[in-house]
Design a protein around this motif. Structure first.
Motif, PDB file in Angstrom:
ATOM      1  N   ALA A  35      51.160   1.258  46.542  1.00  0.00           N
ATOM      2  CA  ALA A  35      50.522   2.627  46.940  1.00  0.00           C
ATOM      3  C   ALA A  35      50.114   3.368  45.686  1.00  0.00           C
ATOM      4  CB  ALA A  35      51.535   3.403  47.734  1.00  0.00           C
ATOM      5  N   ASP A  36      50.697   3.350  44.830  1.00  0.00           N
ATOM      6  CA  ASP A  36      50.340   4.097  43.517  1.00  0.00           C
ATOM      7  C   ASP A  36      49.068   3.535  42.893  1.00  0.00           C
ATOM      8  OD1 ASP A  36      52.679   5.629  43.572  1.00  0.00           O
ATOM      9  OD2 ASP A  36      53.679   4.519  42.132  1.00  0.00           O
ATOM     10  N   ALA A  37      48.885   2.004  43.053  1.00  0.00           N
ATOM     11  CA  ALA A  37      47.603   1.737  42.703  1.00  0.00           C
ATOM     12  C   ALA A  37      46.472   2.139  43.831  1.00  0.00           C
ATOM     13  CB  ALA A  37      47.538   0.124  42.543  1.00  0.00           C
ATOM     14  N   LEU A  38      46.786   2.265  44.935  1.00  0.00           N
ATOM     15  CA  LEU A  38      45.885   2.688  45.798  1.00  0.00           C
ATOM     16  C   LEU A  38      45.533   4.123  45.499  1.00  0.00           C
ATOM     17  CD1 LEU A  38      44.777   2.865  48.834  1.00  0.00           C
ATOM     18  CD2 LEU A  38      47.053   3.706  49.655  1.00  0.00           C
ATOM     19  N   ARG A  39      46.392   5.027  45.199  1.00  0.00           N
ATOM     20  CA  ARG A  39      45.911   6.446  44.775  1.00  0.00           C
ATOM     21  C   ARG A  39      45.013   6.338  43.505  1.00  0.00           C
ATOM     22  NH1 ARG A  39      50.058  11.525  43.780  1.00  0.00           N
ATOM     23  NH2 ARG A  39      48.057  13.114  43.462  1.00  0.00           N
ATOM     24  N   GLU A  40      45.353   5.465  42.735  1.00  0.00           N
ATOM     25  CA  GLU A  40      44.525   5.431  41.512  1.00  0.00           C
ATOM     26  C   GLU A  40      43.160   5.237  42.060  1.00  0.00           C
ATOM     27  OE1 GLU A  40      46.096   2.542  38.791  1.00  0.00           O
ATOM     28  OE2 GLU A  40      47.928   3.804  38.218  1.00  0.00           O
ATOM     29  N   ASP A  41      42.902   4.264  42.779  1.00  0.00           N
ATOM     30  CA  ASP A  41      41.469   3.643  43.527  1.00  0.00           C
ATOM     31  C   ASP A  41      40.780   4.821  44.266  1.00  0.00           C
ATOM     32  OD1 ASP A  41      41.903   1.501  42.226  1.00  0.00           O
ATOM     33  OD2 ASP A  41      42.487   0.060  44.016  1.00  0.00           O
ATOM     34  N   ILE A  42      41.660   5.474  45.014  1.00  0.00           N
ATOM     35  CA  ILE A  42      41.075   6.622  45.839  1.00  0.00           C
ATOM     36  C   ILE A  42      40.801   7.823  44.659  1.00  0.00           C
ATOM     37  CG2 ILE A  42      41.635   8.423  47.216  1.00  0.00           C
ATOM     38  CD1 ILE A  42      43.521   6.456  48.772  1.00  0.00           C
ATOM     39  N   GLU A  43      41.407   8.145  43.728  1.00  0.00           N
ATOM     40  CA  GLU A  43      41.008   9.057  42.620  1.00  0.00           C
ATOM     41  C   GLU A  43      39.710   8.785  42.173  1.00  0.00           C
ATOM     42  OE1 GLU A  43      44.634   9.818  40.552  1.00  0.00           O
ATOM     43  OE2 GLU A  43      45.397  11.248  42.098  1.00  0.00           O
ATOM     44  N   THR A  44      39.659   7.622  41.807  1.00  0.00           N
ATOM     45  CA  THR A  44      38.285   6.833  40.965  1.00  0.00           C
ATOM     46  C   THR A  44      37.339   7.219  42.017  1.00  0.00           C
ATOM     47  OG1 THR A  44      39.668   5.417  39.619  1.00  0.00           O
ATOM     48  CG2 THR A  44      37.083   5.083  40.050  1.00  0.00           C
ATOM     49  N   ALA A  45      37.191   6.614  43.219  1.00  0.00           N
ATOM     50  CA  ALA A  45      36.212   6.761  44.046  1.00  0.00           C
ATOM     51  C   ALA A  45      35.866   8.181  44.540  1.00  0.00           C
ATOM     52  CB  ALA A  45      36.465   5.850  45.305  1.00  0.00           C
ATOM     53  N   PHE A  46      36.829   9.300  44.548  1.00  0.00           N
ATOM     54  CA  PHE A  46      36.674  10.521  44.843  1.00  0.00           C
ATOM     55  C   PHE A  46      35.897  11.009  43.784  1.00  0.00           C
ATOM     56  CE2 PHE A  46      38.368  14.947  45.811  1.00  0.00           C
ATOM     57  CZ  PHE A  46      37.749  15.261  46.975  1.00  0.00           C
ATOM     58  N   ALA A  47      36.364  11.000  42.538  1.00  0.00           N
ATOM     59  CA  ALA A  47      35.673  11.439  41.421  1.00  0.00           C
ATOM     60  C   ALA A  47      34.187  10.903  41.363  1.00  0.00           C
ATOM     61  CB  ALA A  47      36.435  11.175  40.251  1.00  0.00           C
ATOM     62  N   GLU A  48      33.721   9.747  41.732  1.00  0.00           N
ATOM     63  CA  GLU A  48      32.488   9.210  41.613  1.00  0.00           C
ATOM     64  C   GLU A  48      31.619   9.861  42.899  1.00  0.00           C
ATOM     65  OE1 GLU A  48      29.391   7.038  42.818  1.00  0.00           O
ATOM     66  OE2 GLU A  48      31.087   6.908  44.029  1.00  0.00           O
ATOM     67  N   ALA A  49      32.337   9.783  44.063  1.00  0.00           N
ATOM     68  CA  ALA A  49      31.752  10.524  45.121  1.00  0.00           C
ATOM     69  C   ALA A  49      31.247  12.050  45.166  1.00  0.00           C
ATOM     70  CB  ALA A  49      32.650  10.356  46.479  1.00  0.00           C
ATOM     71  N   ARG A  50      32.296  12.712  44.584  1.00  0.00           N
ATOM     72  CA  ARG A  50      31.998  14.123  44.376  1.00  0.00           C
ATOM     73  C   ARG A  50      30.751  14.438  43.466  1.00  0.00           C
ATOM     74  NH1 ARG A  50      36.859  18.287  44.257  1.00  0.00           N
ATOM     75  NH2 ARG A  50      35.181  19.508  45.098  1.00  0.00           N
ATOM     76  N   GLY A  51      30.420  13.356  42.540  1.00  0.00           N
ATOM     77  CA  GLY A  51      29.667  13.475  41.409  1.00  0.00           C
ATOM     78  C   GLY A  51      28.060  13.476  41.920  1.00  0.00           C
ATOM     79  N   ARG A  52      27.766  12.912  43.241  1.00  0.00           N
ATOM     80  CA  ARG A  52      26.516  12.854  43.739  1.00  0.00           C
ATOM     81  C   ARG A  52      26.420  13.360  45.107  1.00  0.00           C
ATOM     82  NH1 ARG A  52      27.005   8.470  47.178  1.00  0.00           N
ATOM     83  NH2 ARG A  52      29.183   7.437  47.010  1.00  0.00           N
ATOM     84  N   LYS A  53      25.228  13.565  45.414  1.00  0.00           N
ATOM     85  CA  LYS A  53      24.815  14.058  46.736  1.00  0.00           C
ATOM     86  C   LYS A  53      25.039  13.250  47.654  1.00  0.00           C
ATOM     87  CE  LYS A  53      21.061  16.325  49.239  1.00  0.00           C
ATOM     88  NZ  LYS A  53      19.474  16.662  49.368  1.00  0.00           N
ATOM     89  N   GLY A  54      25.782  13.855  48.632  1.00  0.00           N
ATOM     90  CA  GLY A  54      26.175  12.690  49.934  1.00  0.00           C
ATOM     91  C   GLY A  54      27.169  11.967  49.776  1.00  0.00           C
ATOM     92  N   GLY A  55      27.910  12.195  48.501  1.00  0.00           N
ATOM     93  CA  GLY A  55      29.037  11.095  48.288  1.00  0.00           C
ATOM     94  C   GLY A  55      30.432  11.456  49.129  1.00  0.00           C
ATOM     95  N   ALA A  56      30.603  12.669  49.350  1.00  0.00           N
ATOM     96  CA  ALA A  56      31.787  13.044  49.964  1.00  0.00           C
ATOM     97  C   ALA A  56      31.502  14.151  51.264  1.00  0.00           C
ATOM     98  CB  ALA A  56      32.777  13.750  49.245  1.00  0.00           C
ATOM     99  N   VAL A  57      31.900  14.025  52.457  1.00  0.00           N
ATOM    100  CA  VAL A  57      31.348  14.997  53.332  1.00  0.00           C
ATOM    101  C   VAL A  57      32.812  15.986  53.666  1.00  0.00           C
ATOM    102  CG1 VAL A  57      32.497  13.322  55.299  1.00  0.00           C
ATOM    103  CG2 VAL A  57      30.738  15.200  55.902  1.00  0.00           C
ATOM    104  N   GLY A  58      32.480  17.170  53.836  1.00  0.00           N
ATOM    105  CA  GLY A  58      33.601  18.141  54.023  1.00  0.00           C
ATOM    106  C   GLY A  58      34.047  17.878  55.629  1.00  0.00           C
ATOM    107  N   ARG A  59      35.110  18.300  55.732  1.00  0.00           N
ATOM    108  CA  ARG A  59      36.062  18.183  57.008  1.00  0.00           C
ATOM    109  C   ARG A  59      36.884  19.617  57.126  1.00  0.00           C
ATOM    110  NH1 ARG A  59      37.554  12.016  58.767  1.00  0.00           N
ATOM    111  NH2 ARG A  59      35.529  11.512  59.225  1.00  0.00           N
ATOM    112  N   GLY A  60      36.260  20.652  56.831  1.00  0.00           N
ATOM    113  CA  GLY A  60      36.982  21.869  56.533  1.00  0.00           C
ATOM    114  C   GLY A  60      37.386  22.230  55.092  1.00  0.00           C
ATOM    115  N   PRO A  61      37.566  23.388  54.813  1.00  0.00           N
ATOM    116  CA  PRO A  61      37.485  23.851  53.451  1.00  0.00           C
ATOM    117  C   PRO A  61      38.714  23.244  52.638  1.00  0.00           C
ATOM    118  CG  PRO A  61      37.505  26.089  55.112  1.00  0.00           C
ATOM    119  CD  PRO A  61      37.715  24.624  55.864  1.00  0.00           C
TER     120      PRO A  61
END
Length: 276
Positions: A35-61
């Motif tokens: 699960a710790d490796a899972l978290r590393e992969d999520i954090e990497t993907a989240f940083a990449e997604a937030r760095g481009r338009k449409g990479g992450a969608v908001g589900r509330g504040p």
């Protein structure tokens, strides 16, 4: 992977749970280190997604959803080939079930209560025959604490059918006391897997901690359920060739020469409204 034989409910019990409570779980399916490796992969993907338009969608504040490709998750095969995941998927959805979604929800510090909701409108076959056509498997990447804003679910509400539901997904506010009376908060730990009907009314609660609470989402459909139209995951030819045959049999997605970053389209109307 750990030996979950003593912690996973009997298959029959898991299927019964899904048709009654709308949620079931396999404790300790993986090690905390997995699960710790899972978290590393999520954090990497989240940083990449937030760095481009449409990479992450908001589900509330301060709350986001990101869909990813299987190759972005080192443990993808471990997850989809886990005996409990395979057995539950086949028992509920049939032998030709399809893997249609891979993504994660990430409530950050300051995330507020979501409105009560289901993730999509009730299919006609569910309304008429009480047959589930999809499942959502969730894996936490952290040990969940009360102050992190735990997932909250109202057991048995996967069958609720009210014409007043906003967008056919959001119960009217005058029904909130009922859901609050039924609600159970879940406190999964690293390595646990849950399976639920995404029709069961639920919400994320307020994250009052300074930590994020990332949760992986694996979406599985019965043939013809149609949720694959809302998702864009793909695999490269090299990765496809490396997959075990039983995994390829359930993975009906494009096989491409090169992956294209996913522009999120799996939105849930209303969740951007903030605190319910």
């Amino acid at each position: 992977m750990t030996d979950a034989a003593t912690t996973a409910p009997h298959l029959g019990q898991a299927v019964q749970d899904l048709h009654t409570a709308g949620i079931t779980a396999c404790r300790g399916a993986f090690t905390p280190q997995w699960a710790d490796a899972l978290r590393e992969d999520i954090e990497t993907a989240f940083a990449e997604a937030r760095g481009r338009k449409g990479g992450a969608v908001g589900r509330g504040p301060h709350r986001y959803y990101v869909e990813i490709h299987p190759e972005q998750l080192r443990g993808f095969v471990d997850l989809v080939d886990h005996p409990w995941v395979r057995a539950v998927s086949e028992a509920v959805l049939g032998p030709d079930y399809r893997i249609v979604e891979l993504g994660f929800d990430i409530p950050l510090a300051g995330a507020v209560n979501q409105p009560w909701h289901r993730d999509f409108p009730m299919p006609d076959v569910t309304r008429g025959e009480r047959r589930l056509t999809s499942l959502a498997f969730n894996l936490t990447a952290v040990d969940t604490r009360e102050d992190m804003g735990p997932f909250e679910i109202a057991p048995g509400t996967q069958w609720d059918d009210d014409a007043r539901f906003g967008h056919r997904m959001f119960p009217p506010r005058d029904t909130y006391p009922r859901y609050e009376g039924l609600a159970e908060r879940k406190y999964p730990r690293r390595g646990d897997i849950s399976a639920r009907s995404a029709l069961t009314i639920h919400r994320g609660t307020a994250n009052r901690s300074s930590d994020s609470r990332p949760v992986l989402v694996l979406g599985v459909d019965a043939p013809g359920a149609g949720n694959d139209a809302q998702h864009d995951m793909a695999v490269t030819r090299e990765y496809w060739a490396s997959l075990p045959g039983p995994v390829r049999a359930h993975l009906h997605c494009p096989v491409v020469e090169e992956l294209t970053p996913i522009v999120q389209k799996h939105t849930i109307e209303g969740l951007v409204m903030g605190d319910a």
